[in-house]
Write an enzyme that holds these catalytic residues in place. Structure first.
Site, PDB file in Angstrom:
ATOM      1  N   GLY A  88      -5.059   3.662  -1.736  1.00  0.00           N
ATOM      2  CA  GLY A  88      -5.905   2.490  -1.531  1.00  0.00           C
ATOM      3  C   GLY A  88      -5.990   1.701  -2.823  1.00  0.00           C
ATOM      4  N   PRO A  89      -6.640   0.535  -2.771  1.00  0.00           N
ATOM      5  CA  PRO A  89      -6.759  -0.270  -3.992  1.00  0.00           C
ATOM      6  C   PRO A  89      -7.770   0.357  -4.947  1.00  0.00           C
ATOM      7  CG  PRO A  89      -8.076  -1.228  -2.239  1.00  0.00           C
ATOM      8  CD  PRO A  89      -7.352  -0.061  -1.633  1.00  0.00           C
ATOM      9  N   GLU A 166      -4.918   9.505 -10.344  1.00  0.00           N
ATOM     10  CA  GLU A 166      -4.047   8.490 -10.976  1.00  0.00           C
ATOM     11  C   GLU A 166      -2.570   8.872 -10.794  1.00  0.00           C
ATOM     12  OE1 GLU A 166      -5.559   5.954 -12.026  1.00  0.00           O
ATOM     13  OE2 GLU A 166      -7.424   6.460 -13.066  1.00  0.00           O
TER      14      GLU A 166
END
Ligand SMILES: Nc1ncnc2c1ncn2[C@@H]1O[C@H](COP(=O)(O)OP(=O)(O)O)[C@@H](O)[C@H]1O
Ligand SMILES: Cc1cn([C@H]2C[C@H](O)[C@@H](COP(=O)(O)O)O2)c(=O)[nH]c1=O
Ligand SMILES: [Zn+2]
Length: 283
Positions: A88-89, A166
């Site tokens: 997702g963003p 990340e």
């Protein structure tokens, strides 16, 4: 060509994990196009040996078990692992979701560890922190292949669940996840950006979708209209793909505001770039 029954026979693990043994009385021969010139298939093939049906011009080598040398085969672990991917963003709650899943696994008595990229030094290297400030201890690494060594081989063997935050920053994501789940029986929970600020595939995150048991795409709220946000808009003029930052540099946006915002930002970047070029040419 392999028939289904032959494939089943090969896949049925009556073989030891490290050796590939054929009984001496086997009716199988390992034939290559060299040893069997009339073989239409040029690659090495395991075929049944039916001498009466073979043309006399073919030379056949029956290879007995002591002659067969193959690389050690790794059989899957008794309890295979899993791979769960959260994308997702920015500001969509990926890290929050990862933390919750890891905490829940841990309270179910499973041994857990979290890895993040050492490229992100915003909150120090020893914890992952959400945009809300929730945090858990982690190991910050340049790559995933160094994890086993850094974590300790014995500790790795005892580990049940590995969280990766990340994930877009790890080039070796695919190999690490495949090996951890397929061979080492680990549950791997991966959180990362599927797309960069230009909506291009980011790092290797999308490459692991074919390996995954589940894929969750989270959304945020558009900072400009409050609708569902699916993209990350970069607010600054920097153009490199990797640029560490938070709400100072990025904002979550809906499609409409991505398109309009991107037009403005691209125009600003082009102006700045042309000014830079002029500066360089005057120098
Ligand atoms: N535009 C925003 N700017 C700053 N923080 C935000 C914004 N939108 C949402 N947040 C906060 O960020 C939290 C999610 O943080 P986090 O789990 O770290 O997201 P991600 O890992 O997807 O970037 C949300 O619960 C919300 O409180
Ligand atoms: C869109 C985009 C993001 N990044 C960086 C910015 C942050 O440091 C991380 C994303 O963190 P989050 O946990 O998802 O909030 O990635 C980047 O380098 N390039 C980009 O295009
Ligand atoms: Zn919007």
């Amino acid at each position: 060509m392999l028939t289904i029954s032959r494939m089943k026979a090969i896949l049925t693990p009556t073989l030891s994990a490290f050796t590939f043994q054929l009984p001496k009385t086997t009716h199988l021969a390992l034939l290559t196009s060299k040893s069997f010139p009339c073989n239409p298939n040029p690659t090495t093939t395991l075929l049944p040996l039916y001498p009466t049906t073979l043309s006399s011009t073919c030379s056949i080598h029956l290879i007995q078990s002591r002659d067969v040398h193959m690389e050690p085969a790794t059989l899957p672990p008794e309890f295979p692992g899993e791979i769960h991917v959260i994308v997702g963003p920015m500001f969509a709650g990926k890290t929050t979701t990862l933390l919750r899943r890891i905490q829940s696994e841990s309270s179910n008595g499973r041994s857990v560890a979290i890895i993040k990229s050492n490229k992100d030094t915003r909150y120090g290297l020893d914890s992952i922190v959400t945009h809300d400030g929730a945090k858990l201890p982690c190991l910050a690494l340049p790559d995933l292949s160094s994890f086993r060594q850094k974590f300790g081989l014995d500790a790795y063997d005892k580990l049940d669940v590995i969280g990766i935050d990340e994930a877009q920053f790890f080039e070796d994501l695919y190999d690490f996840c495949r090996e951890a789940a397929d061979n080492d029986g680990k549950t791997v929970i991966v959180a990362g950006l599927d797309g960069d600020y230009l909506r291009r595939s980011f790092g290797s995150v999308l490459d692991i979708i074919p390996l995954a048991d589940s894929v969750t795409k989270l959304t945020s709220r558009c900072e400009l209209c409050g609708k569902r946000a699916i993209f990350t808009l970069r607010k600054t003029e920097e153009a490199q793909t990797e640029l560490i930052g938070g709400a100072d540099v990025y904002m979550p946006v809906c499609r409409k505001h991505y398109v309009s915002g991107q037009v403005v930002m691209e125009a600003a970047r082009t102006v700045l770039e042309s000014q830079n070029v002029k500066c360089v040419s005057y120098a």
